[in-house]
Design an enzyme around this catalytic site. Structure first.
Site, PDB file in Angstrom:
ATOM      1  N   LYS A  74      35.340  11.920 -30.675  1.00 13.09           N
ATOM      2  CA  LYS A  74      35.367  11.210 -31.529  1.00 13.09           C
ATOM      3  C   LYS A  74      35.521  12.056 -32.981  1.00 13.09           C
ATOM      4  O   LYS A  74      35.890  12.555 -34.223  1.00 13.09           O
ATOM      5  CB  LYS A  74      33.789  10.458 -31.943  1.00 13.09           C
ATOM      6  N   ASP A  94      30.790   0.969 -35.779  1.00 13.11           N
ATOM      7  CA  ASP A  94      30.400   0.412 -34.417  1.00 13.11           C
ATOM      8  C   ASP A  94      30.384  -1.327 -34.572  1.00 13.11           C
ATOM      9  O   ASP A  94      31.010  -2.361 -33.453  1.00 13.11           O
ATOM     10  CB  ASP A  94      29.405   0.132 -33.134  1.00 13.11           C
ATOM     11  N   GLN A 149      26.273   6.576 -29.507  1.00 14.59           N
ATOM     12  CA  GLN A 149      26.757   7.025 -27.975  1.00 14.59           C
ATOM     13  C   GLN A 149      26.215   5.649 -27.269  1.00 14.59           C
ATOM     14  O   GLN A 149      24.660   6.430 -26.873  1.00 14.59           O
ATOM     15  CB  GLN A 149      26.679   8.055 -27.650  1.00 14.59           C
TER      16      GLN A 149
END
Ligand code: NDP
Length: 284
Positions: free
Chosen positions: A52, A119, A96
């Site tokens: 990322k 997300d 995460q």
């Protein structure tokens, strides 16, 4: 069989994002920023976070890695999310998953400011997706839609079968196919006759997590087959949920693993970060 090259499409997406970012930074003087929180030392998660950061650098974003030990407390994590919510240099926040045992994932997700929730896991964003009026789409299902679009096959009126009903992939995937007028069936571990369902599919999306479980005799001739799975085969090699070598003979279009859905998921995160930035800057 036509291969859907996720790596290539993702690279094109990043190029487009990079060009748009350059323009916007020139205009506003502000660079998009993505904060990624990693708790603990899960090696797969560490790789995802590194990737990322690499993607951010490539498209011209700032990235902020917050790496906490597995011993971090819920309070520490909540306080970090609170700070990132307020930080004007941070336009997107991602925690995460999975978090180490003992930490409450749902509470953390719920604490992320919805407009920074790149997300799209916050209940407010999930609800917006359900209604069809959203800021962000979750990265994997949105990436899958891009891959389907790249094939030129229209979803409208097609029989779509999604295997898997997780909140991250299966459920939003079904919703996005429905938004495009697919007739959608969602299968899961309690589905009585999986093969009977998958054989109906013009568009088949496998998001299970079981190496090569989808065999050629489960696939309709000419189907579009999208493989979300990321598994290790008996030799420890990365593979999908679809037995690629068998199924490629029957599919009209198919995504490989690696090089299919994975790269597109990453590219969509960059797209969502740009969207979050535009929202924050009043450009959207
Ligand atoms: P989950 O484990 O959360 O969900 C798996 C789903 O598969 C569940 O709904 C489960 O059913 C269903 N399932 C399990 N066994 C069967 C079976 N025999 N027949 C039919 N359905 C079954 O996984 P995720 O959704 O998080 O991920 C799925 C896969 O996609 C994994 O391999 C993961 O690594 C990969 N992935 C890949 C990404 C990428 O970028 N390429 C991103 C995210 C995930 P039930 O609900 O009944 O338990």
């Amino acid at each position: 069989m036509n291969l859907i090259d996720g790596k290539k499409i993702a690279a094109q997406t990043r190029e487009r994002i990079k060009a748009e970012t350059e323009e916007l930074v020139k205009k506003t003087g502000v660079t998009p920023g993505l904060a990624v929180i990693l708790v603990g030392d899960d090696p797969a998660s560490a790789v995802y976070v590194k990737n990322k950061t690499k993607d951010c650098a490539e498209v011209g974003f700032r990235s902020f890695e917050h790496i906490l030990p597995a011993s971090a407390t819920q309070e520490e994590l909540m306080s970090l999310v609170g700070e990132l919510n307020k930080d004007t240099a941070v336009h997107g926040i991602l925690c995460q998953l999975p978090l180490p045992k003992g930490l409450n994932e749902r509470e953390i997700i719920n604490a992320i400011e919805p407009k920074k929730d790149v997300d799209a896991f916050h209940p407010s964003n999930v609800g917006k997706i359900m209604i069809g009026n959203y800021d962000f789409l979750p990265c994997t299902p949105a990436g899958v839609m891009e891959l389907i679009h790249s094939s030129g096959v229209s979803v409208s009126g097609k029989k779509c079968v999604v295997i898997g009903r997780s909140n991250i992939v299966g459920k939003p995937m079904a919703m996005l196919l429905l938004h495009e007028n697919g007739t959608v069936t969602v299968c899961h571990s309690k589905t009585v006759d999986l093969k009977a369902e998958t054989l109906q599919a013009d568009i088949l999306v496998a998001a299970v997590g079981k190496a090569k479980m989808i065999k050629a005799d489960m696939v309709k001739e000419g189907a579009v087959v999208i493989d979300v799975g990321m598994n290790r085969d008996e030799n420890g090699k990365l593979c999908g949920d679809v037995d690629f070598e068998e199924v490629k003979e029957k599919a009209s279009y198919i995504t490989p693993v690696p090089g299919g859905v994975g790269p597109m998921t990453r590219a969509t995160l960059m797209q969502n970060t740009l969207t979050a930035y535009k929202l924050a800057m009043g450009l959207e």
